[in-house]
Write an enzyme that holds these catalytic residues in place. Structure first.
Site, PDB file in Angstrom:
ATOM      1  N   GLY A  63       0.780  -1.237   0.000  1.00 42.43           N
ATOM      2  CA  GLY A  63       0.000   0.000   0.000  1.00 42.43           C
ATOM      3  C   GLY A  63       0.807   1.280   0.000  1.00 42.43           C
ATOM      4  O   GLY A  63       0.229   2.364  -0.108  1.00 42.43           O
TER       5      GLY A  63
ATOM      6  N   GLU B 172       4.993  -5.494   2.669  1.00 40.36           N
ATOM      7  CA  GLU B 172       4.706  -6.262   1.453  1.00 40.36           C
ATOM      8  C   GLU B 172       4.371  -5.343   0.272  1.00 40.36           C
ATOM      9  O   GLU B 172       3.283  -5.412  -0.293  1.00 40.36           O
ATOM     10  CB  GLU B 172       3.498  -7.143   1.780  1.00 40.36           C
ATOM     11  CG  GLU B 172       3.215  -8.273   0.856  1.00 40.36           C
ATOM     12  CD  GLU B 172       2.055  -9.071   1.434  1.00 40.36           C
ATOM     13  OE1 GLU B 172       2.322 -10.157   1.957  1.00 40.36           O
ATOM     14  OE2 GLU B 172       0.908  -8.585   1.402  1.00 40.36           O
TER      15      GLU B 172
ATOM     16  N   GLY C 293       4.218  -3.612  -3.406  1.00 44.69           N
ATOM     17  CA  GLY C 293       4.339  -3.924  -4.825  1.00 44.69           C
ATOM     18  C   GLY C 293       4.726  -2.636  -5.527  1.00 44.69           C
ATOM     19  O   GLY C 293       5.862  -2.429  -5.963  1.00 44.69           O
ATOM     20  N   ARG C 294       3.757  -1.720  -5.576  1.00 47.26           N
ATOM     21  CA  ARG C 294       3.928  -0.460  -6.288  1.00 47.26           C
ATOM     22  C   ARG C 294       5.222   0.282  -5.927  1.00 47.26           C
ATOM     23  O   ARG C 294       5.952   0.739  -6.795  1.00 47.26           O
ATOM     24  CB  ARG C 294       2.741   0.451  -5.935  1.00 47.26           C
ATOM     25  CG  ARG C 294       2.747   1.821  -6.583  1.00 47.26           C
ATOM     26  CD  ARG C 294       1.607   2.675  -6.009  1.00 47.26           C
ATOM     27  NE  ARG C 294       0.470   1.894  -5.624  1.00 47.26           N
ATOM     28  CZ  ARG C 294      -0.509   1.547  -6.454  1.00 47.26           C
ATOM     29  NH1 ARG C 294      -0.504   1.968  -7.683  1.00 47.26           N
ATOM     30  NH2 ARG C 294      -1.511   0.794  -6.026  1.00 47.26           N
TER      31      ARG C 294
ATOM     32  N   ARG D 176      -4.642   1.297 -16.065  1.00 46.54           N
ATOM     33  CA  ARG D 176      -4.906   2.096 -14.854  1.00 46.54           C
ATOM     34  C   ARG D 176      -5.734   3.363 -15.111  1.00 46.54           C
ATOM     35  O   ARG D 176      -6.665   3.649 -14.360  1.00 46.54           O
ATOM     36  CB  ARG D 176      -3.609   2.432 -14.119  1.00 46.54           C
ATOM     37  CG  ARG D 176      -2.818   1.178 -13.711  1.00 46.54           C
ATOM     38  CD  ARG D 176      -1.643   1.466 -12.778  1.00 46.54           C
ATOM     39  NE  ARG D 176      -2.090   1.812 -11.449  1.00 46.54           N
ATOM     40  CZ  ARG D 176      -2.115   3.022 -10.952  1.00 46.54           C
ATOM     41  NH1 ARG D 176      -1.691   4.039 -11.679  1.00 46.54           N
ATOM     42  NH2 ARG D 176      -2.556   3.248  -9.749  1.00 46.54           N
TER      43      ARG D 176
ATOM     44  N   TYR E 155      -9.176   3.071 -13.134  1.00 41.88           N
ATOM     45  CA  TYR E 155      -9.260   3.844 -11.886  1.00 41.88           C
ATOM     46  C   TYR E 155      -9.288   5.355 -12.117  1.00 41.88           C
ATOM     47  O   TYR E 155      -9.348   6.114 -11.161  1.00 41.88           O
ATOM     48  CB  TYR E 155      -8.036   3.590 -10.994  1.00 41.88           C
ATOM     49  CG  TYR E 155      -7.651   2.154 -10.784  1.00 41.88           C
ATOM     50  CD1 TYR E 155      -8.414   1.317  -9.993  1.00 41.88           C
ATOM     51  CD2 TYR E 155      -6.480   1.646 -11.353  1.00 41.88           C
ATOM     52  CE1 TYR E 155      -8.043   0.000  -9.783  1.00 41.88           C
ATOM     53  CE2 TYR E 155      -6.101   0.328 -11.152  1.00 41.88           C
ATOM     54  CZ  TYR E 155      -6.888  -0.481 -10.372  1.00 41.88           C
ATOM     55  OH  TYR E 155      -6.514  -1.775 -10.161  1.00 41.88           O
TER      56      TYR E 155
ATOM     57  N   CYS F  76     -11.302  -0.206 -29.759  1.00 44.27           N
ATOM     58  CA  CYS F  76     -12.650   0.142 -30.204  1.00 44.27           C
ATOM     59  C   CYS F  76     -13.532   0.533 -29.025  1.00 44.27           C
ATOM     60  O   CYS F  76     -14.667   0.109 -28.925  1.00 44.27           O
ATOM     61  CB  CYS F  76     -13.260  -1.079 -30.881  1.00 44.27           C
ATOM     62  SG  CYS F  76     -13.397  -2.431 -29.706  1.00 44.27           S
ATOM     63  N   GLU F  77     -12.977   1.276 -28.078  1.00 41.92           N
ATOM     64  CA  GLU F  77     -13.716   1.618 -26.860  1.00 41.92           C
ATOM     65  C   GLU F  77     -13.476   3.087 -26.566  1.00 41.92           C
ATOM     66  O   GLU F  77     -12.314   3.545 -26.554  1.00 41.92           O
ATOM     67  CB  GLU F  77     -13.166   0.821 -25.666  1.00 41.92           C
ATOM     68  CG  GLU F  77     -13.334  -0.649 -25.779  1.00 41.92           C
ATOM     69  CD  GLU F  77     -14.400  -1.219 -24.870  1.00 41.92           C
ATOM     70  OE1 GLU F  77     -14.969  -0.470 -24.055  1.00 41.92           O
ATOM     71  OE2 GLU F  77     -14.662  -2.427 -25.000  1.00 41.92           O
TER      72      GLU F  77
ATOM     73  N   TYR G  87       1.542  -2.631 -11.950  1.00 40.48           N
ATOM     74  CA  TYR G  87       0.200  -2.839 -12.480  1.00 40.48           C
ATOM     75  C   TYR G  87       0.080  -2.292 -13.903  1.00 40.48           C
ATOM     76  O   TYR G  87      -0.959  -1.793 -14.306  1.00 40.48           O
ATOM     77  CB  TYR G  87      -0.856  -2.233 -11.540  1.00 40.48           C
ATOM     78  CG  TYR G  87      -0.666  -2.692 -10.106  1.00 40.48           C
ATOM     79  CD1 TYR G  87      -0.934  -4.005  -9.762  1.00 40.48           C
ATOM     80  CD2 TYR G  87      -0.167  -1.830  -9.124  1.00 40.48           C
ATOM     81  CE1 TYR G  87      -0.734  -4.454  -8.460  1.00 40.48           C
ATOM     82  CE2 TYR G  87       0.038  -2.266  -7.823  1.00 40.48           C
ATOM     83  CZ  TYR G  87      -0.248  -3.571  -7.502  1.00 40.48           C
ATOM     84  OH  TYR G  87      -0.041  -4.024  -6.216  1.00 40.48           O
TER      85      TYR G  87
HETATM   86  N1  LLP Z   1      -0.424  -7.240  -0.367  1.00 36.26           N
HETATM   87  C1  LLP Z   1      -1.675  -7.600  -0.704  1.00 36.26           C
HETATM   88  C2  LLP Z   1      -2.360  -8.646   0.046  1.00 36.26           C
HETATM   89  C3  LLP Z   1      -2.317  -6.968  -1.788  1.00 36.26           C
HETATM   90  O1  LLP Z   1      -3.556  -7.318  -2.115  1.00 36.26           O
HETATM   91  C4  LLP Z   1      -1.622  -5.973  -2.514  1.00 36.26           C
HETATM   92  C5  LLP Z   1      -2.260  -5.312  -3.641  1.00 36.26           C
HETATM   93  C6  LLP Z   1      -0.306  -5.646  -2.124  1.00 36.26           C
HETATM   94  C7  LLP Z   1       0.253  -6.301  -1.039  1.00 36.26           C
HETATM   95  C8  LLP Z   1       0.505  -4.622  -2.828  1.00 36.26           C
HETATM   96  O2  LLP Z   1      -0.061  -3.376  -2.817  1.00 36.26           O
HETATM   97  P1  LLP Z   1       0.798  -2.104  -3.309  1.00 36.26           P
HETATM   98  O3  LLP Z   1       1.973  -1.979  -2.376  1.00 36.26           O
HETATM   99  O4  LLP Z   1       1.243  -2.390  -4.672  1.00 36.26           O
HETATM  100  O5  LLP Z   1      -0.141  -0.966  -3.227  1.00 36.26           O
HETATM  101  N2  LLP Z   1      -4.062  -2.582  -9.566  1.00 36.26           N
HETATM  102  C9  LLP Z   1      -4.105  -1.507  -8.561  1.00 36.26           C
HETATM  103  C10 LLP Z   1      -3.606  -1.924  -7.234  1.00 36.26           C
HETATM  104  C11 LLP Z   1      -4.330  -3.128  -6.673  1.00 36.26           C
HETATM  105  C12 LLP Z   1      -3.498  -3.823  -5.684  1.00 36.26           C
HETATM  106  C13 LLP Z   1      -4.079  -5.105  -5.219  1.00 36.26           C
HETATM  107  N3  LLP Z   1      -3.375  -5.664  -4.126  1.00 36.26           N
HETATM  108  C14 LLP Z   1      -3.375  -0.278  -9.128  1.00 36.26           C
HETATM  109  O6  LLP Z   1      -3.009  -0.305 -10.281  1.00 36.26           O
HETATM  110  O7  LLP Z   1      -3.217   0.705  -8.426  1.00 36.26           O
END
Ligand code: LLP
Length: 419
Positions: free
Chosen positions: A223, A266, A268-269, A305, A309, A338-339, A374
């Site tokens: 997050g 944890e 990702g982004r 994205r 969103y 086509c959208e 993403y």
């Molecule tokens: N841990 C869990 C259990 C999660 O469900 C997620 C993201 C993360 C960690 C990593 O979250 P981050 O640090 O990346 O915010 N597609 C969306 C984001 C959806 C994330 C879903 N789960 C976007 O493009 O912003």
């Protein structure tokens, strides 16, 4: 807009590999990983960018990994992470999901993958499948928050995690099946701010009371936001302050249970978003009434994205012929699909807006920034468009890390039946 890859490199990569093209800047990933390594353990949420070279790099930098599906377990193993759980050792791969599909259950058993359960049914299914291991649980604390309503993963309208009032029942269920719950995990959404973070930390302290002395690990989930808007650049989240809040929660827990607790994060982004560029070619420049449109050879099949969103991605233009781009215009940037929602310049709710951009012409490159998380991960084959190639910029060179999908690969699983 400044970026970390020289124009000459972008131009060369675009002509060598074609467009649309993903480029990940290795140095930016390395910087981001270092930022978060204040936590005891950094577990990469590979869903953000599961490319094997990216996952391998992050492994090399000392992180472990999260897997949300059978496919992500397979990727994690391929990237060099090991299954197997040993007492007192941080598992290299943790499966975190709200269900087990049958493939995932089999891989979890075969490779002894640690599980972070998101539904009570998962505990029962593990037991029925003959798996007896220590578990962690993902708790839904009853509230959530995200950069969009679609990325809020807490509260009673969210399908994620185990409802906080059911922790006790899950402990009983696990124990009656010979398993122990030794960890708690909370991820209330992507793009968390400090106000909500303090609330999550308190919820974690509350939840920890149910586990008492069995508790060994807490996970802060992912997050962590990144600055997508140009005016926010240079104002990245204070990861140390983020850590301090969690460390404080950890200390409160340790005080009440009387032993050390391991603290994971944890993201990702945060680890990959800023490293990634989507390079597209402008294929048409046209006017619709008074609005100017740049139409690209990349669409929401590449980067969804903005359409999904209303997310903002900074945009740069690189002139193919090297001319100076001093003049600006207001333009809508859209894709080939086509959208009508296939537009990169839009706001949440699907509203198309214009953006002040350099005056460009057909053949120029248009770069969408902060697309490493993403981006390729959420690509699709809609309109029978092929997955774009992915590359990494490392040590001054562009290296191919995923070939562009071929037309043969696009069609290879289809069967024409006798009709
Ligand atoms: N841990 C869990 C259990 C999660 O469900 C997620 C993201 C993360 C960690 C990593 O979250 P981050 O640090 O990346 O915010 N597609 C969306 C984001 C959806 C994330 C879903 N789960 C976007 O493009 O912003």
């Amino acid at each position: 807009m400044k970026y970390s890859i020289p124009d000459s490199v972008l131009l060369k990569a675009a002509s060598e590999y074609g467009t649309p093209l993903w480029i990940y800047d290795r140095a930016t990933i390395e910087r981001a990983v270092k930022d978060v390594q204040v936590f005891d353990t950094v577990r990469f949420a590979q869903k953000a960018c599961p490319n094997l070279s990216v996952v391998s790099l992050i492994r090399k930098l000392g992180c472990v990994v999260d897997a949300v599906s059978a496919g992500e377990i397979v990727r994690a193993l391929k990237a060099g992470f090991k299954g197997g759980q040993q007492k007192g050792k941080v598992p290299e791969i943790v499966y975190t999901a709200d269900i087990f599909d049958r493939d995932a259950l089999e891989l979890v058993k075969k490779y002894d993958i640690a599980v972070n359960v998101g539904s009570p049914d998962m505990i029962q299914q593990l037991a029925d499948f003959g798996v007896k291991s220590e578990l962690t649980i993902r708790v839904n604390p009853g509230f959530g928050h995200g950069h969009s309503r679609k990325t809020n993963t807490g509260g009673d309208l969210s399908k994620h995690g185990i409802w906080h009032e059911q922790i006790k029942d899950c402990i009983k269920l696990a124990q009656s099946n010979g398993m122990w719950i030794t960890g708690l995990h909370m991820h209330i959404g992507s793009g968390t701010d400090f106000e909500h973070l303090a609330q999550v930390c308190d919820a974690m302290v509350d939840a920890s009371r149910h586990l008492g002395s069995h508790l060994r690990t807490i996970s802060a989930g992912g997050g962590l936001p990144i600055p997508y808007h140009e005016e926010e650049k240079g104002n990245r989240i204070d990861v140390k302050a983020y850590y301090d809040l969690w460390d404080n929660a950890r200390k409160r827990i340790q005080q009440s249970i009387g032993h050390d607790v391991h603290l994971e994060v944890e993201p990702g982004r945060y680890l990959v978003a800023e490293s990634g560029y989507l390079v597209a070619e402008i294929r048409a420049v046209k006017k619709q009434g008074s609005n100017l449109f740049y139409l690209l050879d990349a669409g929401f099949t590449d980067l969804v994205r903005p359409s999904f969103y209303g997310s903002y991605h900074a945009i740069s233009v690189v002139a193919r012929d090297g001319r100076e781009l001093n003049e600006t215009v207001d333009a809508v940037v859209a894709g080939p699909l086509c959208e009508s929602g296939d537009v990169f310049t839009q706001e949440e709710g699907g509203f198309v807006v214009t953006r002040k951009l350099p005056k460009a012409q057909v053949g120029d490159l248009l770069i969408l920034h902060d697309a490493g998380a993403y981006g390729a991960a959420m690509s699709s084959n809609y309109n029978s468009r092929r997955y774009a190639a992915e590359t990494m910029y490392t040590k001054g060179e562009i290296k191919l890390v995923r070939e562009r999908q071929t037309f043969e690969q696009l069609l290879q699983n289809d069967r024409i039946i006798e009709l």
